[in-house]
Design an enzyme around this catalytic site. Sequence first.
Site, PDB file in Angstrom:
ATOM      1  N   LYS A  98       9.303 -16.304 -17.920  1.00 52.73           N
ATOM      2  CA  LYS A  98       8.194 -17.357 -18.000  1.00 52.73           C
ATOM      3  C   LYS A  98       6.881 -16.721 -18.601  1.00 52.73           C
ATOM      4  CE  LYS A  98       8.436 -18.018 -13.636  1.00 52.73           C
ATOM      5  NZ  LYS A  98       9.494 -17.342 -12.940  1.00 52.73           N
ATOM      6  N   ARG A 137       6.676 -23.881  -6.964  1.00 54.42           N
ATOM      7  CA  ARG A 137       7.747 -23.371  -6.296  1.00 54.42           C
ATOM      8  C   ARG A 137       8.513 -24.076  -5.096  1.00 54.42           C
ATOM      9  NH1 ARG A 137       6.046 -17.839  -8.486  1.00 54.42           N
ATOM     10  NH2 ARG A 137       7.585 -16.624  -8.236  1.00 54.42           N
ATOM     11  N   ARG A 160      11.819  -4.008 -15.840  1.00 52.91           N
ATOM     12  CA  ARG A 160      10.605  -4.203 -15.515  1.00 52.91           C
ATOM     13  C   ARG A 160       9.777  -3.377 -14.623  1.00 52.91           C
ATOM     14  NH1 ARG A 160       8.647 -10.347 -14.351  1.00 52.91           N
ATOM     15  NH2 ARG A 160       8.909  -9.797 -11.939  1.00 52.91           N
ATOM     16  N   ARG A 187       5.827  -2.900 -10.196  1.00 53.43           N
ATOM     17  CA  ARG A 187       5.395  -3.796  -9.329  1.00 53.43           C
ATOM     18  C   ARG A 187       6.354  -3.643  -7.774  1.00 53.43           C
ATOM     19  NH1 ARG A 187       5.247 -10.172 -11.490  1.00 53.43           N
ATOM     20  NH2 ARG A 187       6.258 -10.363  -9.642  1.00 53.43           N
ATOM     21  N   ARG A 219      13.210 -12.471  -3.223  1.00 51.20           N
ATOM     22  CA  ARG A 219      12.587 -13.295  -4.106  1.00 51.20           C
ATOM     23  C   ARG A 219      13.676 -14.311  -4.844  1.00 51.20           C
ATOM     24  NH1 ARG A 219       9.950  -9.267  -8.000  1.00 51.20           N
ATOM     25  NH2 ARG A 219       9.292 -11.360  -9.075  1.00 51.20           N
TER      26      ARG A 219
HETATM   27  P1  AMP Z   1       5.618 -14.067  -9.826  1.00 47.63           P
HETATM   28  O1  AMP Z   1       4.874 -13.232 -10.608  1.00 47.63           O
HETATM   29  O2  AMP Z   1       5.426 -15.658 -10.153  1.00 47.63           O
HETATM   30  O3  AMP Z   1       6.932 -13.703  -9.651  1.00 47.63           O
HETATM   31  O4  AMP Z   1       4.931 -14.456  -8.242  1.00 47.63           O
HETATM   32  C1  AMP Z   1       4.972 -13.105  -7.338  1.00 47.63           C
HETATM   33  C2  AMP Z   1       4.791 -13.447  -6.074  1.00 47.63           C
HETATM   34  O5  AMP Z   1       3.754 -14.361  -5.648  1.00 47.63           O
HETATM   35  C3  AMP Z   1       6.025 -14.309  -5.429  1.00 47.63           C
HETATM   36  O6  AMP Z   1       7.068 -13.582  -5.151  1.00 47.63           O
HETATM   37  C4  AMP Z   1       5.413 -15.024  -4.145  1.00 47.63           C
HETATM   38  O7  AMP Z   1       5.248 -14.207  -3.146  1.00 47.63           O
HETATM   39  C5  AMP Z   1       3.954 -15.299  -4.642  1.00 47.63           C
HETATM   40  N1  AMP Z   1       3.866 -16.640  -5.323  1.00 47.63           N
HETATM   41  C6  AMP Z   1       3.692 -16.789  -6.777  1.00 47.63           C
HETATM   42  N2  AMP Z   1       3.431 -18.237  -7.137  1.00 47.63           N
HETATM   43  C7  AMP Z   1       3.713 -18.720  -5.882  1.00 47.63           C
HETATM   44  C8  AMP Z   1       3.944 -20.246  -5.420  1.00 47.63           C
HETATM   45  N3  AMP Z   1       3.661 -21.032  -6.549  1.00 47.63           N
HETATM   46  N4  AMP Z   1       4.156 -20.463  -4.127  1.00 47.63           N
HETATM   47  C9  AMP Z   1       4.301 -19.245  -3.371  1.00 47.63           C
HETATM   48  N5  AMP Z   1       4.306 -17.932  -3.509  1.00 47.63           N
HETATM   49  C10 AMP Z   1       3.858 -17.899  -4.859  1.00 47.63           C
END
Ligand code: AMP
Length: 191
Positions: free
Chosen positions: A14, A89, A128, A134, A145
């Site tokens: 993404k 999400r 990654r 991370r 996740r």
């Molecule tokens: P990402 O970089 O999109 O994988 O997001 C990293 C982390 O941020 C996720 O595993 C969640 O803990 C939190 N997060 C990001 N976007 C959301 C969302 N829309 N709702 C809830 N938690 C989020």
Amino acid sequence: MLNLVLFGPPGAGKGTQSEKLISKYNLVHISTGDIFRSHIKNQTELGKQVSQIIADGNLVPDSITIAMLEEEIKNNPNAKGFIFDGFPRTVAQAEALDAFLEGIGSNITGVVALDVTEEELTQRIAKRQEISGRADDAADKLKKRIEEYFGKTIHVLPYYEGQGKLTKVNGIGEIETIFAELSSVIDSYKA
Ligand code: AMP
């Protein structure tokens, strides 16, 4: 406005595809994950509130995430449109986004879901993690996740399918090939 939701599990690509799409279509990229990470880095109140939740691979509560997203949209009043990456999400987030956009006389144009197998995701994220470091890319957190994705986030798909807005795109292959497919879906919205 052209408002696109780029949907997919962790590691689907993404972020990579969003970067390319924003420059091609002149859109504002809203990645809730990136915004949370920036709050954590800057040790803001919000950052302190969410840092453990994110480190553990759990979803941040809807109320916090939705408020942050609305703020971000309001901060970009001149945007020609947005790419939402990592949001919504949950179905509650999708409903809140629809309601908010309706309030500003707009809506979601379309949702593109990047289709990637679980095996491919696990391999990509392991790579990654070597580069980004991370903490939530570590194997046990990643498992959490992916569970959150298949437990909660996947239900967002039928929500948009019911609105006739969902298109699935194969997320495995060359970055440029996937980008071309995404672009053709977006161009079809404008036609
Ligand atoms: P990402 O970089 O999109 O994988 O997001 C990293 C982390 O941020 C996720 O595993 C969640 O803990 C939190 N997060 C990001 N976007 C959301 C969302 N829309 N709702 C809830 N938690 C989020």
